[in-house]
Design a protein around this motif. Structure first.
Motif, PDB file in Angstrom:
ATOM      1  N   GLU A  60      22.464 -10.450  12.840  1.00  0.00           N
ATOM      2  CA  GLU A  60      21.956  -9.089  12.733  1.00  0.00           C
ATOM      3  C   GLU A  60      22.162  -8.589  11.313  1.00  0.00           C
ATOM      4  N   ASP A  62      21.700  -5.063   8.911  1.00  0.00           N
ATOM      5  CA  ASP A  62      21.368  -3.641   8.781  1.00  0.00           C
ATOM      6  C   ASP A  62      20.309  -3.471   7.705  1.00  0.00           C
ATOM      7  N   TYR A  89      15.378  -3.814  15.826  1.00  0.00           N
ATOM      8  CA  TYR A  89      15.868  -2.952  16.898  1.00  0.00           C
ATOM      9  C   TYR A  89      16.629  -1.779  16.307  1.00  0.00           C
ATOM     10  N   SER A  91      19.829   1.105  16.664  1.00  0.00           N
ATOM     11  CA  SER A  91      21.109   1.474  17.274  1.00  0.00           C
ATOM     12  C   SER A  91      21.393   2.924  16.902  1.00  0.00           C
ATOM     13  N   HIS A  92      22.004   3.638  17.824  1.00  0.00           N
ATOM     14  CA  HIS A  92      22.272   5.064  17.624  1.00  0.00           C
ATOM     15  C   HIS A  92      23.769   5.309  17.758  1.00  0.00           C
ATOM     16  N   ASN A  93      24.333   5.914  16.743  1.00  0.00           N
ATOM     17  CA  ASN A  93      25.754   6.246  16.766  1.00  0.00           C
ATOM     18  C   ASN A  93      25.944   7.648  16.203  1.00  0.00           C
ATOM     19  N   THR A 104      20.775   6.908  13.144  1.00  0.00           N
ATOM     20  CA  THR A 104      19.973   5.790  13.629  1.00  0.00           C
ATOM     21  C   THR A 104      19.963   4.683  12.589  1.00  0.00           C
ATOM     22  N   ARG A 107      17.836  -2.373  12.462  1.00  0.00           N
ATOM     23  CA  ARG A 107      18.399  -3.689  12.208  1.00  0.00           C
ATOM     24  C   ARG A 107      17.354  -4.767  12.472  1.00  0.00           C
ATOM     25  N   ILE A 197      21.348  -8.438  23.932  1.00  0.00           N
ATOM     26  CA  ILE A 197      21.626  -7.116  23.374  1.00  0.00           C
ATOM     27  C   ILE A 197      20.776  -6.060  24.065  1.00  0.00           C
ATOM     28  N   MET A 199      19.027  -2.937  23.478  1.00  0.00           N
ATOM     29  CA  MET A 199      18.631  -2.304  22.233  1.00  0.00           C
ATOM     30  C   MET A 199      17.372  -1.473  22.397  1.00  0.00           C
TER      31      MET A 199
END
Length: 255
Positions: A60, A62, A89, A91-93, A104, A107, A197, A199
């Motif tokens: 993966e 970024d 894909y 990813s949210h954190n 957001t 990746r 994953i 995603m």
């Protein structure tokens, strides 16, 4: 698939190394694109390229960190990933735990050589979009003083939409011209990692959409800039400055 010539494999490895560790954006881009062409023409599998590093798994990478989702960045990510045997894909954190603002991250999942090349092309495409769009808007403001904020917003939207469309169509034409559809399929190891994953998938939300022809010049110039970027992404021709394809009079505005 036949075993590729060891000289070709070594040449691709050297080109990828040059692309990944080069202070010159022009040289890095040329090396990476030459490597991509050789990979496609000779059907070289990623596992062959990374065997010396014993990298047997997809990885993966970024690509972009956004304060909020950007539909045009997502479209570029999908286009680039599809042309470099990767899967994008999201990813949210939360930026700060306990806060409501999400971050957001876009990746890429791919074999190491593919993911590195895809990230480089995405970064250059994004930079080309921002730089050439700023130059175009500055040119329009200079040609007509007193553009209203809504006019500038419409011009920016139309230019951006057409830039992404130009990149998409130019890459599609390249694949059809060279019969690369099978060669560019996502490898089994990447599909396996994707399946593991949970995603969110970024979307190329504008692949079949048209926009209202509110400003013909913005539509034409945006598409030309997108096609110009894609063109320099498959040849070493053209003037490149910091990874940006210079169009028109060759001037850029970095404001």
């Amino acid at each position: 698939m036949t075993t590729p010539n060891i000289k070709i494999v070594d040449r691709i490895r050297r080109l990828l190394a040059l692309a990944g560790n080069n202070p010159s954006a022009e040289e890095a881009q040329t090396a990476m694109l030459h490597a991509q062409r050789l990979i496609a023409e000779h059907g070289v599998d990623e596992s062959t390229l990374v065997a010396e590093q014993e990298a047997e798994e997809a990885e993966e990478v970024d690509v972009e960190v956004c304060g909020k989702r950007d539909r045009y960045y997502e479209s570029i990510a999908v286009i680039v990933a599809n042309n470099f045997r990767c899967s994008p894909y999201l990813s949210h954190n939360y930026a700060v735990e306990g806060r409501s603002n999400k971050v957001t991250t876009i990746r890429f999942i791919g074999m190491p050589a593919d993911a590195a090349a895809a990230k480089l092309v995405y970064t250059m495409a994004r930079h080309s979009l921002l730089t050439n769009r700023a130059a175009y808007i500055a040119e329009r403001k200079k040609a007509k003083s007193g553009l209203s904020p809504s006019e500038v917003r419409d011009i920016r939207l139309l230019w951006t939409h057409s830039f992404v469309q130009g990149v998409r169509e130019a890459f599609r034409a390249q694949v059809e011209e060279n019969n690369w559809a099978l060669v560019l399929q996502v490898p089994a190891l990447v599909r396996q990692k994707i399946a593991e994953i949970k995603m969110g998938k970024p979307k190329d939300a504008f692949s079949d959409q048209t926009v209202r022809d509110l400003d013909r010049d913005a539509l034409v110039k945006g598409r030309q800039a997108g096609e110009a970027f894609a063109a320099v992404s498959r040849s070493s021709g053209g003037a490149v400055e910091g990874g940006v394809k210079l169009i028109g009079d060759g001037k850029t505005n970095r404001s």
